[in-house]
Design a protein around this motif. Structure first.
Motif, PDB file in Angstrom:
ATOM      1  N   THR A   2       0.833  -1.199   0.000  1.00 10.87           N
ATOM      2  CA  THR A   2       0.000   0.000   0.000  1.00 10.87           C
ATOM      3  C   THR A   2       0.868   1.248   0.000  1.00 10.87           C
ATOM      4  O   THR A   2       0.579   2.231  -0.700  1.00 10.87           O
ATOM      5  N   TYR A   3       1.944   1.222   0.758  1.00 12.12           N
ATOM      6  CA  TYR A   3       2.893   2.344   0.768  1.00 12.12           C
ATOM      7  C   TYR A   3       3.459   2.583  -0.635  1.00 12.12           C
ATOM      8  O   TYR A   3       3.498   3.728  -1.115  1.00 12.12           O
ATOM      9  N   GLN A   4       3.880   1.522  -1.298  1.00 10.88           N
ATOM     10  CA  GLN A   4       4.452   1.664  -2.635  1.00 10.88           C
ATOM     11  C   GLN A   4       3.421   2.209  -3.620  1.00 10.88           C
ATOM     12  O   GLN A   4       3.738   3.068  -4.463  1.00 10.88           O
ATOM     13  N   LEU A   5       2.186   1.743  -3.507  1.00  6.65           N
ATOM     14  CA  LEU A   5       1.121   2.225  -4.384  1.00  6.65           C
ATOM     15  C   LEU A   5       0.861   3.710  -4.160  1.00  6.65           C
ATOM     16  O   LEU A   5       0.752   4.488  -5.125  1.00  6.65           O
ATOM     17  N   PHE A   6       0.775   4.118  -2.913  1.00  9.41           N
ATOM     18  CA  PHE A   6       0.483   5.518  -2.615  1.00  9.41           C
ATOM     19  C   PHE A   6       1.645   6.431  -3.018  1.00  9.41           C
ATOM     20  O   PHE A   6       1.436   7.556  -3.462  1.00  9.41           O
ATOM     21  N   LYS A   7       2.874   5.935  -2.854  1.00 14.30           N
ATOM     22  CA  LYS A   7       4.028   6.708  -3.320  1.00 14.30           C
ATOM     23  C   LYS A   7       3.967   6.883  -4.843  1.00 14.30           C
ATOM     24  O   LYS A   7       4.245   7.972  -5.368  1.00 14.30           O
ATOM     25  N   LYS A   8       3.635   5.813  -5.535  1.00 17.38           N
ATOM     26  CA  LYS A   8       3.540   5.864  -7.001  1.00 17.38           C
ATOM     27  C   LYS A   8       2.477   6.854  -7.447  1.00 17.38           C
ATOM     28  O   LYS A   8       2.642   7.542  -8.470  1.00 17.38           O
ATOM     29  N   ARG A   9       1.401   6.953  -6.674  1.00 16.90           N
ATOM     30  CA  ARG A   9       0.324   7.885  -7.019  1.00 16.90           C
ATOM     31  C   ARG A   9       0.654   9.326  -6.638  1.00 16.90           C
ATOM     32  O   ARG A   9      -0.105  10.237  -6.958  1.00 16.90           O
ATOM     33  N   GLY A  10       1.743   9.530  -5.938  1.00 11.79           N
ATOM     34  CA  GLY A  10       2.131  10.872  -5.545  1.00 11.79           C
ATOM     35  C   GLY A  10       1.379  11.412  -4.351  1.00 11.79           C
ATOM     36  O   GLY A  10       1.301  12.632  -4.158  1.00 11.79           O
ATOM     37  N   LEU A  11       0.847  10.514  -3.515  1.00 10.40           N
ATOM     38  CA  LEU A  11       0.130  10.966  -2.329  1.00 10.40           C
ATOM     39  C   LEU A  11       1.118  11.479  -1.287  1.00 10.40           C
ATOM     40  O   LEU A  11       2.324  11.195  -1.346  1.00 10.40           O
TER      41      LEU A  11
END
Length: 352
Positions: A107-116
């Protein structure tokens, strides 16, 4: 009838644009099932809105994987106000909302990828579990934590809310409510230190006492399987003077406005709360319409004035397109609704 607590129904979030915020929560937290949407005047909440009724637009949205929902609130009669000061760890009120995750690191990697706006990489909490914090576009903090109970799994990494992190002035006094009434009787940890996993939070660089509480008894009631287990983390700081997050502001202003529990047995609950020093400050007294849903609601304050809402649900829409509504008044209070029935709520899913 004795009280039955089914779980955290929702966290109230005051925001400046209800539909913009709801889309963000759908895309990132999977809050895509609307239980109700309504524009109305909050006539009963005048003790917390400056003595005058205020109009608002609200959406109650849930994630069908399980966990508490969000009641996304926007004042329409006034401009919602932010805190007059930067909120820090230990300030009195709801500091962060916990979001359940199948895989915290992913989830951390996904949110980082989304620029959150992720505050740090996952860190180990004192319980030995990975967690991390992020901010939404409205300056609200969320703590992503492992989820251990799921209702209707899908491809999303996150479920609904699994609890809150709250600032309090005295943990023992706060536990009279959170443990004594709300049932969080299991102390997972009770530590005082400067914590690495809190270091990136505002005010997280000083020592605090933190107590993580869970309920030893499984929740019961109609929505217990959907809402699932939850936890409350109490934070008390000693090296600075904490402030009340909603000091000189209205309920409904920007931020986490309340913590709401789905319950049955409002009369018994009111008697217990009064006897233990937490009298109802708001009581709708009877069934109250909330868009397509209806119920009886009431509020109390924790020892520092944080608002706790109770809702006894009387009616919810199951499949609005064909006019299917579920009446809960004559059901056994301890019995959970059949899974298939609650899963039909997916027919109302909003897709982006």
């Amino acid at each position: 009838m004795q009280k039955v607590i089914s779980g955290i129904q929702q966290i109230g979030i005051g925001i400046p644009d209800v539909h913009e915020a709801w889309r963000w929560y759908r895309l990132n937290f999977g809050m895509n099932i609307p239980v109700f949407e309504e524009a109305a005047t909050a006539k009963l909440m005048v003790p917390y809105t400056g003595g005058s009724p205020q109009s608002r637009h609200a959406v109650l949205a849930i994630n069908l994987q399980g966990g508490g929902g969000f009641e996304i609130w926007q004042f329409t009669s006034r401009k919602p106000q932010p805190p007059a000061f930067p909120i820090q760890l230990g300030d009195y009120g709801i500091f962060a909302t916990k979001i359940k995750s199948h895989d915290v690191a992913a989830t951390y990697q996904l949110f980082k990828k989304r620029g959150l706006d992720v505050l740090s990489a996952p860190q180990l909490a004192p319980c030995g579990q990975l967690q991390f914090f992020l901010r939404d576009p409205y300056n609200n903090l969320f703590q992503v934590v492992p989820g251990n109970a799921w209702f209707k799994k899908n491809k999303n990494l996150t479920g609904g809310s699994g609890g809150c992190m709250l600032g309090v002035s005295n943990i023992e006094k706060a536990r009279a409510l959170y443990s004594g009434i709300l049932g969080y009787d299991n102390v997972v940890y009770d530590q005082t230190d400067i914590f690495n996993d809190l270091a990136t939070l505002p005010g997280g660089q000083i020592a605090c006492r933190r107590v993580l509480l869970r309920h030893s008894q499984p929740r019961q009631g109609s929505f217990s399987r959907l809402l699932g287990p939850s936890e409350i983390e109490l934070i008390q700081v000693r090296d600075r003077t904490a402030s009340k997050i909603y000091q000189n502001r209205y309920w409904g202003d920007l931020g986490f406005i309340h913590l709401c529990y789905d319950i049955v047995g409002m009369q018994a609950l009111e008697q217990e709360c009064r006897a233990k020093g937490f009298p109802f400050t708001i009581n709708s007294s009877q069934s109250f319409e909330m868009g397509e849903a209806a119920g009886h609601f009431a509020y109390i304050e924790d020892p520092d004035g944080t608002l706790i809402e109770f809702v006894e649900t009387h009616r919810i829409p199951i499949f609005k397109k064909i006019g299917w509504y579920l009446n809960l008044k004559n059901r056994s209070p301890e019995k959970a609704l059949p899974d298939w029935m609650l899963k039909t709520l997916s027919f109302s899913q909003v897709k982006d």
